[in-house]
Design an enzyme around this catalytic site. Sequence first.
Site, PDB file in Angstrom:
ATOM      1  N   PRO A 196     110.117 -22.873 -12.387  1.00 21.15           N
ATOM      2  CA  PRO A 196     110.167 -21.836 -13.419  1.00 21.15           C
ATOM      3  C   PRO A 196     110.504 -22.407 -14.794  1.00 21.15           C
ATOM      4  O   PRO A 196     109.953 -21.951 -15.803  1.00 21.15           O
ATOM      5  CB  PRO A 196     111.280 -20.901 -12.919  1.00 21.15           C
ATOM      6  CG  PRO A 196     111.293 -21.098 -11.430  1.00 21.15           C
ATOM      7  CD  PRO A 196     110.931 -22.541 -11.203  1.00 21.15           C
ATOM      8  N   VAL A 198     109.741 -25.370 -16.168  1.00 26.13           N
ATOM      9  CA  VAL A 198     108.551 -25.965 -16.797  1.00 26.13           C
ATOM     10  C   VAL A 198     107.477 -24.882 -17.005  1.00 26.13           C
ATOM     11  O   VAL A 198     106.731 -24.927 -17.988  1.00 26.13           O
ATOM     12  CB  VAL A 198     108.014 -27.174 -15.981  1.00 26.13           C
ATOM     13  CG1 VAL A 198     106.773 -27.768 -16.629  1.00 26.13           C
ATOM     14  CG2 VAL A 198     109.091 -28.253 -15.850  1.00 26.13           C
ATOM     15  N   GLU A 216     102.312 -20.562 -10.788  1.00 26.67           N
ATOM     16  CA  GLU A 216     102.780 -20.527  -9.392  1.00 26.67           C
ATOM     17  C   GLU A 216     104.116 -21.236  -9.381  1.00 26.67           C
ATOM     18  O   GLU A 216     104.175 -22.468  -9.400  1.00 26.67           O
ATOM     19  CB  GLU A 216     101.757 -21.237  -8.484  1.00 26.67           C
ATOM     20  CG  GLU A 216     100.428 -20.514  -8.358  1.00 26.67           C
ATOM     21  CD  GLU A 216     100.511 -19.295  -7.443  1.00 26.67           C
ATOM     22  OE1 GLU A 216     101.411 -19.228  -6.598  1.00 26.67           O
ATOM     23  OE2 GLU A 216      99.670 -18.396  -7.602  1.00 26.67           O
ATOM     24  N   CYS A 250     107.843 -24.580  -1.704  1.00 20.50           N
ATOM     25  CA  CYS A 250     108.203 -23.488  -2.609  1.00 20.50           C
ATOM     26  C   CYS A 250     108.523 -22.207  -1.866  1.00 20.50           C
ATOM     27  O   CYS A 250     109.348 -21.417  -2.317  1.00 20.50           O
ATOM     28  CB  CYS A 250     107.069 -23.236  -3.594  1.00 20.50           C
ATOM     29  SG  CYS A 250     105.508 -22.898  -2.786  1.00 20.50           S
TER      30      CYS A 250
END
Length: 474
Positions: A196, A198, A216, A250
Amino acid sequence: MNFPINNTKLSVLFDSQAITAQRWRSSSPKERAERLKKINGWIRDNLKQIRAALKSDFGKPEAETDLSEIYPVITEIKHTLKNLEKWMRPVRVSTPLTMLGTSGKIHPEPKGRSLIIAPWNYPFNLAITPLVSALAAGCTAIIKPSELTPNSSALLENMIKELFDPSEVAVIQGETETSQELLKLPFDHIFFTGSPSVGKIVMKAAAEHLTSVTLELGGKSPVIIDRNADLKDAAEKILWGKFVNCGQTCIAPDYALAHESILQELLMELKVGLQKMYDTEYKGIEHSHDYARIVNEKHFSRLLDYLADALNHGATLEFGGHTNPSTQFIEPTILTQVDDSMKVMQEEIFGPLLPIKTYQTLEEAVSYINSKPKPLALYFFGRDIDNYETVIQETSSGNVVINDCVLHYSHPNLPFGGINNSGIGKAHGYFGFLEFSNQKGVLKQRVGMTSLSLTRPPYDLKTKKLIASLIKWF
Ligand code: NAD
C-alpha cells in the site's frame, strides 16, 4: 533488457510502443490469441528454468512453483483464449423511449500503452498474469519486475525478449529509481502489484498524467474461526494458506480471530497439521524440502523484530520460533495472547508468523475487523449460515472465502483485488481485460428529424410543455 536508467532510452522505447499500440487497436481476437499462445508455449518449454529461478531466489519448492506460479498463468491464458472473442465484441445496450431511433453499443477499446510493476513474492505469476490481460485487451506493455528476485527477473527478461519485439512488450529491470523514471512517462494504464505505501507513490505519479491505475495491494487479511467450525478441516486449510511461499503471500491469512471456546482444540489441530505437512519424520521443519525461505536479510530481520516485539509484550509462543539467519529460515510460528500494542497486530506480517486473537461474540470479531483498514481477503470457517452472512454483510474486503482460504485467487470468473488500502480495481479473466480496456460508449442517431429535435429552441409554449412532460413521464 538491462536498460541503464536513462530517460532518453526509456522515452525511445515508450515512443516505439505508441506505434504498436496504434496498430494493435484493430487487432483481431485471433492475433491477440497468437500472442497469448506464444507465452503459453514458452512456459511449457521452459518449466525447468522457471522452477530453477524461483528456487534460487528464495528456495521455493518446485511443486509450489508449479502450483502458484505456472498453473495460475496457464489457466489464465486458457480461460482468456476461450472467452476473448466474446469479451472483445461490442455489446448492444437497450434504447430508452426518449431515444427511439438511436442505437447504443459499448466498444471495449485497448487503453494503449501499459506499465506493469510487479512484486517479488510471486515474481513470475504477478508479472505475466497482468500481461495476459494487457495483451488480451490489445495493449502494449513495459514490465518492471522486482529487484529482490534477480533470477526470476532475468528469466522474465529473456522470455519476453524471445517472444516479443521491445516495441510490443519489454522488460526493464532496475531498482526503485527505474520504477520512478518509468512512472514519469504518460502511460495509458498502470497495473501495480505491491505494498500500500508504494501504491500511494504510484497513484500520485499516475495523477500527473491522469493515467488510470489498477493497484493490487496488501494489508492484513483476517481469518475468523467460528465456534462450530470443523477444526481439523479449518486448521489444514489455514496452514496451507498461511505457510505456502513461507507466508509471503498477499492473501495469506495474516492473523486469526478464534472463538474463545475452540482455541485449545484449534491449536492442537494446527500443531498436528504442521507436523503432517512439513515434518512427518520428526527431523525438524528446517529439513523439509517443501518449505520456502524468506526472500532477503531485510525481511528476515523485520520478521524477527515482529516476533521479539510480540514476545516482549506478553505474547505466548505456541509453536515454532526457530530461525536460521544463514539460510533465512523462519519456522512456522504460532502466537496467542496477542494485542494491538504488538507489531504483529499492526503491520502486514508477510511471513510465517500466525498470531491468534480470541473473541467471545461474532459482533466483537466484526467490529475488530471494521476498526482496521479494509482487508484484501477475509476468511471465515464455520457452519452457521447466519454467522457467515453477517460477516459478508457487515464487513468490507476485496474478497471473502467461506471454509477455505487463498482459493479464490484461482477462480477464473471471480474478480480479484482489494478495496481502498488493499487495492483499487480488479484483476483476472474478464475483470483483468476490463482494466486494460476503455469501455467506449458509441451512440448512433438517425439522420434528419428525431423525437428530441422537438425540444430545441425557440422554447415556445408547445416546446416547454413537451420538456415538462419529459420530466413528468420519463
Ligand atoms: P513493494 O511495494 O515494495 O514493491 C513492488 C514493486 O514496486 C517492485 O517492483 C519495486 O521495485 C517497486 N517499488 C518499490 N519502491 C518503489 C518506489 N518508491 N517507487 C516506485 N516503485 C517502487 O512490494 P513487494 O515487497 O515487492 O511486495 C510485497 C507487497 O505486495 C505486500 O504488501 C503484498 O501484500 C503485496 N502484494 C499484493 C498482491 C495482490 O495481488 N494484491 C500480490 C502480491 C503482493
